[in-house]
Scaffold this motif. Structure first.
Motif, PDB file in Angstrom:
ATOM      1  N   UNK A 383       0.828  -1.217   0.000  1.00 14.55           N
ATOM      2  CA  UNK A 383       0.000   0.000   0.000  1.00 14.55           C
ATOM      3  C   UNK A 383       0.859   1.262   0.000  1.00 14.55           C
ATOM      4  N   UNK A 384       1.951   1.209  -0.773  1.00 17.42           N
ATOM      5  CA  UNK A 384       2.806   2.371  -0.928  1.00 17.42           C
ATOM      6  C   UNK A 384       3.773   2.616   0.205  1.00 17.42           C
ATOM      7  N   UNK A 385       3.867   1.669   1.155  1.00 16.38           N
ATOM      8  CA  UNK A 385       4.768   1.833   2.296  1.00 16.38           C
ATOM      9  C   UNK A 385       5.727   0.655   2.376  1.00 16.38           C
ATOM     10  N   UNK A 386       6.975   0.947   2.752  1.00 18.29           N
ATOM     11  CA  UNK A 386       7.950  -0.115   2.964  1.00 18.29           C
ATOM     12  C   UNK A 386       7.570  -0.875   4.228  1.00 18.29           C
ATOM     13  N   UNK A 387       7.417  -2.207   4.102  1.00 16.52           N
ATOM     14  CA  UNK A 387       6.975  -3.017   5.230  1.00 16.52           C
ATOM     15  C   UNK A 387       7.749  -4.335   5.269  1.00 16.52           C
ATOM     16  N   UNK A 388       7.823  -4.934   6.463  1.00 19.22           N
ATOM     17  CA  UNK A 388       8.424  -6.252   6.654  1.00 19.22           C
ATOM     18  C   UNK A 388       7.347  -7.197   7.181  1.00 19.22           C
ATOM     19  N   UNK A 389       7.519  -8.475   6.946  1.00 20.27           N
ATOM     20  CA  UNK A 389       6.427  -9.418   7.188  1.00 20.27           C
ATOM     21  C   UNK A 389       6.897 -10.715   7.838  1.00 20.27           C
ATOM     22  N   UNK A 390       5.962 -11.389   8.484  1.00 17.39           N
ATOM     23  CA  UNK A 390       6.003 -12.812   8.773  1.00 17.39           C
ATOM     24  C   UNK A 390       4.841 -13.452   8.011  1.00 17.39           C
ATOM     25  N   UNK A 391       5.125 -14.467   7.245  1.00 18.61           N
ATOM     26  CA  UNK A 391       4.092 -15.170   6.489  1.00 18.61           C
ATOM     27  C   UNK A 391       3.224 -14.224   5.661  1.00 18.61           C
ATOM     28  N   UNK A 392       3.862 -13.183   5.124  1.00 19.23           N
ATOM     29  CA  UNK A 392       3.145 -12.261   4.259  1.00 19.23           C
ATOM     30  C   UNK A 392       2.269 -11.269   4.987  1.00 19.23           C
ATOM     31  N   UNK A 393       2.349 -11.225   6.321  1.00 16.21           N
ATOM     32  CA  UNK A 393       1.540 -10.294   7.108  1.00 16.21           C
ATOM     33  C   UNK A 393       2.462  -9.318   7.827  1.00 16.21           C
ATOM     34  N   UNK A 394       2.249  -8.039   7.583  1.00 17.19           N
ATOM     35  CA  UNK A 394       2.967  -6.975   8.278  1.00 17.19           C
ATOM     36  C   UNK A 394       2.059  -6.463   9.386  1.00 17.19           C
ATOM     37  N   UNK A 395       2.487  -6.648  10.625  1.00 19.19           N
ATOM     38  CA  UNK A 395       1.604  -6.382  11.760  1.00 19.19           C
ATOM     39  C   UNK A 395       1.411  -4.886  11.968  1.00 19.19           C
ATOM     40  N   UNK A 396       0.164  -4.500  12.185  1.00 19.08           N
ATOM     41  CA  UNK A 396      -0.199  -3.115  12.488  1.00 19.08           C
ATOM     42  C   UNK A 396      -0.618  -3.064  13.950  1.00 19.08           C
TER      43      UNK A 396
END
Length: 563
Positions: A383-396
């Motif tokens: 969504x236009x933001x640099x993010x890191x993930x576990x299993x394709x989920x970036x926690x909010x």
């Protein structure tokens, strides 16, 4: 005025302490006041704003004894929200005190909040630090030591003295500037140096170390043996720790005694803690170097990023000179480091915090109830933001902490649908949490498909590090597991392009943070939570109720009382 101010705060604090004592019985109390504020220092020769604790950088040592009730009043003198977490302290029955956004509302600026917990059945070397907004990159950390009760003997001769050494990579940019870089989609880049106890390197090389840098000196006496507790409190860099001409006899890591082995150097990953027994058995013709140097990097680019302190014998005849002791010569080959990590074994004959042997838990013969594979990938745009993930989920992080949402039945604060393995779908930002089973015995595979070595940390627990390897983990890799004397700890490394397998027994009710300790990846969302509920507990026997002094935010903001 701030929260819980003035005489009301004192009265409330007394009430808290009394009720806390009723919960935990007659064990002694240890009371601390910690004030987090900004000060200006120049650890690398450049004036910068750092986070001090009680005016000190790093913060003061908190020293308690097994089973003590700990009361810490935290004053937030920063200009932004604050939470303090206690890395490796298991917070038995009380994830309310864990100090992360999934369980606690943050402490607003110019306010204070009192943590209250028991170091139940724990010993060892830990540290505290601010858990939000990358604040640890500016300091705010300090040692937390839990000593054994006198009735429980140490598995080694009592050292003559304790020494604490905090190492970590360091940027002259503030945590706010680092945060902005990540928000703008930029990687943090090369650190500016490595600090040892908040100080820059000794001038071992006039080309690499500018004049005027203050360095740390550790004073020792010849013939004595010291317990040296080393913590990597840095941002993201694994560091090789060594003391010139001295053996490091490994004795404990994150609360568990190890089989005692000598190392000439040890790789210490971000968030990890170790205790070494070091005997001052060298001649004193000169001082000796203490070194913390980066691993798995291009040394020609990183040659300025080395921490150097001085070990000074009381009868030393001169300053340390000459080249630093050599690091391991496998700059990009992690096999030496992996084998070293797997050589760290539990001392199965030693008593821990209790009189029964701590290694008597036969984890290798227990049936696994659930398997989770947590895969990490290089940061990507979501969504236009640099993010890191576990299993394709970036926690909010939730507006209403998960614990409060449960207690007050706030709907939609999070989802209990975290996948137990990577799914074939685009990455997304979400508030997805693991629905774990109380009294379960789980296997977690940490699959690191990122380009950097990472540290994985679990709040509320320690876990058995059963195996490590390269490539994609498969069920066949279980044949290589150590099922007898794997070390138990709360933070483990996962090498780039490899995997680490851990076992954990889920006997601690609560909501517990699972995260990378690499601050950049953590800030970008590489974390989740594990929710553990005892469905048969109808009287707060396995989990404490909402604290009387709980802070409220998000959907429950209306409940917060300001004084």
């Amino acid at each position: 005025m701030g929260l819980f101010a003035g005489s009301f705060a004192l009265l409330r604090w007394i009430c808290i302490a009394l009720s806390f004592g009723l919960c935990f019985g007659a064990d002694p109390f240890a009371n601390f006041e910690l004030e987090f504020s900004y000060i200006t220092v120049s650890p690398l020769g450049v004036p910068q704003q750092v986070i001090a604790v009680n005016g000190k950088f790093p913060g003061p040592v908190l020293n308690v004894t097994t089973n003590y009730n700990v009361v810490v009043n935290v004053k937030n003198k920063l200009d932004e929200n604050l939470l303090v977490t206690w890395s490796g302290i298991q917070m038995r029955r009380s994830s309310w005190q864990d100090g992360v956004l999934g369980t606690n509302c943050p402490i607003p600026p110019k306010s204070n909040w009192t943590y209250q917990f028991q170091v139940k059945d724990q010993i060892g070397s830990f540290f505290y630090f601010p858990s939000v907004n990358m604040q640890r990159a500016s300091g705010g950390f300090g040692p937390f030591i839990v000593t054994n009760r006198k009735i429980i003997s140490l598995p080694f001769t009592t050292p003559d003295e304790d020494i604490v050494i905090m190492i970590g990579d360091w940027y002259t940019r503030s945590h706010k500037a680092l945060r902005k870089a990540l928000d703008d989609g930029t990687e943090l880049g090369l650190p500016d140096g490595v600090l040892i106890n908040g100080k820059g390197p000794y001038g071992y090389n006039s080309t690499l170390v500018p004049d005027g840098i203050g360095y740390e000196t550790i004073n020792v006496n010849p013939g004595k043996t010291y317990r040296i507790r080393v913590h990597n409190v840095g941002v993201s860099t694994c560091l090789n720790f060594r003391i010139q001409n001295h053996n490091l006899l490994l004795a404990e890591t994150e609360g568990y005694y190890t089989s005692q082995q000598n190392y000439t150097s040890l790789d210490i990953h971000v968030g990890q803690s170790y205790s070494f027994l070091v005997t001052m058995d060298q001649n004193a013709s000169s001082d000796y170097y203490i070194v913390a140097s980066p691993r798995f990097v291009n040394q020609s680019l990183w040659q300025r990023v080395t921490g150097v302190a001085i070990l000074h014998y009381s009868n030393s005849e001169g300053k340390a000179t000459g080249p630093l002791p050599d690091p391991p010569n496998d700059a990009y080959d992690t096999s030496f480091s992996l084998n070293q990590a797997m050589s760290i074994r539990q001392n199965a004959s030693a008593s821990g915090a209790r009189p029964n042997p701590q290694g008597s838990f036969h984890y290798g013969s227990i049936s696994v109830t659930d398997v989770y594979v947590l895969k990490s990938l290089p940061p990507t745009m979501i969504d236009g933001k640099l993010r890191a993930t576990y299993n394709g989920i970036s926690f909010v992080n939730p507006d209403t902490p998960l614990k409060l949402a449960d207690a007050y039945e706030v709907k939609g604060a999070y989802k209990l649908d975290f996948p137990n393995k990577p799914l074939d779908r685009p990455p997304k930002m979400d508030r997805s949490v693991i629905n774990a089973t109380y009294k379960g015995f789980i296997e977690i595979i940490l699959q690191n498909n990122d380009t950097v070595v990472q540290s994985f940390h679990m709040d509320g627990y320690s876990f058995f590090v059963a195996g490590m390897g390269y490539g994609e983990w498969t069920e066949n890799n279980r044949g290589s597991y150590n099922r007898w004397d794997a070390i138990s700890r709360s933070t483990t490394q996962v090498f780039a392009g490899g995997w680490t397998a851990i076992f954990v027994s889920l006997d601690n009710v609560g909501v517990w943070n699972l995260r990378t300790e690499n601050l950049d990846r953590w800030y970008l969302g590489q974390e989740t939570y594990m929710r553990i509920v005892n469905p048969e507990d109808d009287g707060n026997k396995t989990e404490m109720p909402v604290p009387d002094n709980a802070l409220y935010c998000g959907a429950l903001s209306r409940m917060q009382k300001y004084m």
